[in-house]
Design a protein around this motif. Structure first.
Motif, PDB file in Angstrom:
ATOM      1  N   GLY A 100       0.813  -1.205   0.000  1.00 26.94           N
ATOM      2  CA  GLY A 100       0.000   0.000   0.000  1.00 26.94           C
ATOM      3  C   GLY A 100       0.849   1.259   0.000  1.00 26.94           C
ATOM      4  N   GLY A 101       0.183   2.391  -0.164  1.00 28.43           N
ATOM      5  CA  GLY A 101       0.902   3.659  -0.146  1.00 28.43           C
ATOM      6  C   GLY A 101       0.064   4.780  -0.693  1.00 28.43           C
ATOM      7  N   LEU A 102       0.735   5.906  -0.935  1.00 33.19           N
ATOM      8  CA  LEU A 102       0.090   7.092  -1.486  1.00 33.19           C
ATOM      9  C   LEU A 102       0.424   7.181  -2.968  1.00 33.19           C
ATOM     10  CD1 LEU A 102      -1.365   9.839  -1.170  1.00 33.19           C
ATOM     11  CD2 LEU A 102       0.869  10.819  -0.554  1.00 33.19           C
ATOM     12  N   VAL A 103      -0.598   7.369  -3.790  1.00 28.38           N
ATOM     13  CA  VAL A 103      -0.406   7.443  -5.232  1.00 28.38           C
ATOM     14  C   VAL A 103      -1.359   8.484  -5.808  1.00 28.38           C
ATOM     15  CG1 VAL A 103      -2.062   5.589  -5.691  1.00 28.38           C
ATOM     16  CG2 VAL A 103      -0.228   6.050  -7.342  1.00 28.38           C
ATOM     17  N   GLN A 104      -0.950   9.112  -6.890  1.00 32.05           N
ATOM     18  CA  GLN A 104      -1.819  10.080  -7.556  1.00 32.05           C
ATOM     19  C   GLN A 104      -2.869   9.354  -8.400  1.00 32.05           C
ATOM     20  OE1 GLN A 104       0.745  12.782  -9.741  1.00 32.05           O
ATOM     21  NE2 GLN A 104       0.705  14.245  -8.043  1.00 32.05           N
ATOM     22  N   ALA A 105      -3.976  10.018  -8.606  1.00 35.12           N
ATOM     23  CA  ALA A 105      -5.010   9.470  -9.468  1.00 35.12           C
ATOM     24  C   ALA A 105      -4.418   9.127 -10.836  1.00 35.12           C
ATOM     25  CB  ALA A 105      -6.152  10.459  -9.614  1.00 35.12           C
ATOM     26  N   GLY A 106      -4.826   7.966 -11.349  1.00 34.40           N
ATOM     27  CA  GLY A 106      -4.280   7.480 -12.606  1.00 34.40           C
ATOM     28  C   GLY A 106      -3.091   6.565 -12.444  1.00 34.40           C
ATOM     29  N   ASN A 134      -4.979   2.591 -12.961  1.00 33.50           N
ATOM     30  CA  ASN A 134      -5.910   3.693 -13.173  1.00 33.50           C
ATOM     31  C   ASN A 134      -6.676   4.009 -11.886  1.00 33.50           C
ATOM     32  OD1 ASN A 134      -7.141   5.689 -14.661  1.00 33.50           O
ATOM     33  ND2 ASN A 134      -8.678   4.331 -15.565  1.00 33.50           N
ATOM     34  N   LEU A 135      -5.941   4.164 -10.820  1.00 35.51           N
ATOM     35  CA  LEU A 135      -6.558   4.401  -9.514  1.00 35.51           C
ATOM     36  C   LEU A 135      -7.274   5.748  -9.476  1.00 35.51           C
ATOM     37  CD1 LEU A 135      -3.673   2.933  -7.405  1.00 35.51           C
ATOM     38  CD2 LEU A 135      -6.063   2.223  -7.192  1.00 35.51           C
ATOM     39  N   ILE A 136      -8.340   5.771  -8.723  1.00 43.30           N
ATOM     40  CA  ILE A 136      -9.139   6.981  -8.533  1.00 43.30           C
ATOM     41  C   ILE A 136      -9.268   7.251  -7.039  1.00 43.30           C
ATOM     42  CG2 ILE A 136     -10.394   6.670 -10.698  1.00 43.30           C
ATOM     43  CD1 ILE A 136     -12.698   5.456  -9.132  1.00 43.30           C
ATOM     44  N   PRO A 137      -9.587   8.491  -6.653  1.00 38.00           N
ATOM     45  CA  PRO A 137      -9.675   8.806  -5.209  1.00 38.00           C
ATOM     46  C   PRO A 137     -10.661   7.904  -4.454  1.00 38.00           C
ATOM     47  CG  PRO A 137      -9.544  10.827  -6.463  1.00 38.00           C
ATOM     48  CD  PRO A 137      -9.666   9.730  -7.471  1.00 38.00           C
ATOM     49  N   GLU A 138     -11.697   7.435  -5.147  1.00 39.79           N
ATOM     50  CA  GLU A 138     -12.681   6.553  -4.494  1.00 39.79           C
ATOM     51  C   GLU A 138     -12.099   5.183  -4.116  1.00 39.79           C
ATOM     52  OE1 GLU A 138     -14.670   9.809  -6.461  1.00 39.79           O
ATOM     53  OE2 GLU A 138     -13.196   8.359  -7.209  1.00 39.79           O
ATOM     54  N   ASP A 139     -10.911   4.880  -4.608  1.00 38.48           N
ATOM     55  CA  ASP A 139     -10.244   3.627  -4.235  1.00 38.48           C
ATOM     56  C   ASP A 139      -9.524   3.732  -2.892  1.00 38.48           C
ATOM     57  OD1 ASP A 139      -9.315   3.235  -7.681  1.00 38.48           O
ATOM     58  OD2 ASP A 139     -10.961   2.229  -6.623  1.00 38.48           O
ATOM     59  N   THR A 140      -9.470   4.934  -2.328  1.00 38.61           N
ATOM     60  CA  THR A 140      -8.814   5.130  -1.038  1.00 38.61           C
ATOM     61  C   THR A 140      -9.499   4.297   0.029  1.00 38.61           C
ATOM     62  OG1 THR A 140      -8.050   7.357  -1.581  1.00 38.61           O
ATOM     63  CG2 THR A 140      -8.300   6.818   0.755  1.00 38.61           C
ATOM     64  N   GLY A 157      -4.173  -5.660   7.073  1.00 33.63           N
ATOM     65  CA  GLY A 157      -4.552  -4.544   6.220  1.00 33.63           C
ATOM     66  C   GLY A 157      -3.366  -3.711   5.769  1.00 33.63           C
ATOM     67  N   THR A 158      -3.535  -3.054   4.633  1.00 32.66           N
ATOM     68  CA  THR A 158      -2.550  -2.108   4.123  1.00 32.66           C
ATOM     69  C   THR A 158      -3.309  -0.920   3.541  1.00 32.66           C
ATOM     70  OG1 THR A 158      -0.590  -1.860   2.712  1.00 32.66           O
ATOM     71  CG2 THR A 158      -2.367  -3.215   1.838  1.00 32.66           C
ATOM     72  N   GLN A 159      -2.845   0.279   3.851  1.00 32.74           N
ATOM     73  CA  GLN A 159      -3.555   1.493   3.476  1.00 32.74           C
ATOM     74  C   GLN A 159      -3.193   1.915   2.056  1.00 32.74           C
ATOM     75  OE1 GLN A 159      -5.924   3.289   5.144  1.00 32.74           O
ATOM     76  NE2 GLN A 159      -6.077   4.667   3.367  1.00 32.74           N
ATOM     77  N   VAL A 160      -4.213   2.222   1.275  1.00 38.04           N
ATOM     78  CA  VAL A 160      -4.042   2.787  -0.060  1.00 38.04           C
ATOM     79  C   VAL A 160      -4.727   4.151  -0.075  1.00 38.04           C
ATOM     80  CG1 VAL A 160      -4.679   2.569  -2.494  1.00 38.04           C
ATOM     81  CG2 VAL A 160      -3.900   0.555  -1.207  1.00 38.04           C
ATOM     82  N   THR A 161      -3.969   5.171  -0.442  1.00 34.17           N
ATOM     83  CA  THR A 161      -4.506   6.519  -0.526  1.00 34.17           C
ATOM     84  C   THR A 161      -4.247   7.065  -1.925  1.00 34.17           C
ATOM     85  OG1 THR A 161      -4.083   6.904   1.825  1.00 34.17           O
ATOM     86  CG2 THR A 161      -4.487   8.840   0.447  1.00 34.17           C
ATOM     87  N   VAL A 162      -5.314   7.491  -2.581  1.00 28.00           N
ATOM     88  CA  VAL A 162      -5.217   8.011  -3.938  1.00 28.00           C
ATOM     89  C   VAL A 162      -5.571   9.494  -3.896  1.00 28.00           C
ATOM     90  CG1 VAL A 162      -5.969   7.783  -6.330  1.00 28.00           C
ATOM     91  CG2 VAL A 162      -5.911   5.767  -4.830  1.00 28.00           C
ATOM     92  N   SER A 163      -4.614  10.317  -4.277  1.00 29.72           N
ATOM     93  CA  SER A 163      -4.835  11.762  -4.269  1.00 29.72           C
ATOM     94  C   SER A 163      -5.325  12.237  -5.633  1.00 29.72           C
ATOM     95  CB  SER A 163      -3.554  12.487  -3.881  1.00 29.72           C
ATOM     96  OG  SER A 163      -2.551  12.247  -4.850  1.00 29.72           O
ATOM     97  N   SER A 164      -6.139  13.274  -5.613  1.00 27.57           N
ATOM     98  CA  SER A 164      -6.699  13.788  -6.874  1.00 27.57           C
ATOM     99  C   SER A 164      -5.803  14.842  -7.499  1.00 27.57           C
ATOM    100  CB  SER A 164      -8.085  14.386  -6.620  1.00 27.57           C
ATOM    101  OG  SER A 164      -8.006  15.398  -5.644  1.00 27.57           O
TER     102      SER A 164
END
Length: 124
Positions: A9-15, A85-91, A117-124
């Motif tokens: 998991g981690g922080l990733v930008q949308a797309g 193709n991650l989107i913010p709603e996948d957070t 668990g592992t956290q996924v955060t998608v920023s817009s």
């Protein structure tokens, strides 16, 4: 029994993309159907994808179909979730789960074995 540990998991930008891994301990992993669930903040845990013990069958939630791919490597005792193709709603917090009954449940209430668990955060 099987014990499960998620990673990736981690922080990733949308797309962007991430690949989650779920490492299992125990000799019975190859006989378990495996699934990924996620729990967005303030919401209930929801089904994402599942794969049969052999890897021959998969099912996906409509929200991720065409973007996520579940796979497994039984000799490595690992199941994967490739997320594109991650989107913010996948957070969400993403969990892997295992079940030996062969039914490929879509509800979390039928799975007895869970990772932390592992956290996924998608920023817009």
């Amino acid at each position: 029994q099987v014990q499960l540990v998620e990673s990736g998991g981690g922080l990733v930008q949308a797309g962007g993309s991430l690949r989650l891994s779920c490492a299992a301990s125990g000799r019975t992993f190859s006989s378990y159907d495996m699934a990924w669930f996620r729990q967005p903040p303030g919401k209930e845990r929801e089904f994402v994808a599942c794969i049969s013990w052999s890897g021959g069958s998969t099912r996906y939630a409509d929200a991720v179909k065409g973007r996520f791919t579940i796979s497994r490597d039984n000799p490595k005792n690992t199941v994967y979730l490739q997320m594109n193709n991650l989107i913010p709603e996948d957070t969400a917090e993403y969990y892997c789960a295992g079940d030996p009954t062969g039914v490929m449940w879509l509800t979390p209430y039928k799975y007895d074995y869970w990772g932390q668990g592992t956290q996924v955060t998608v920023s817009s």
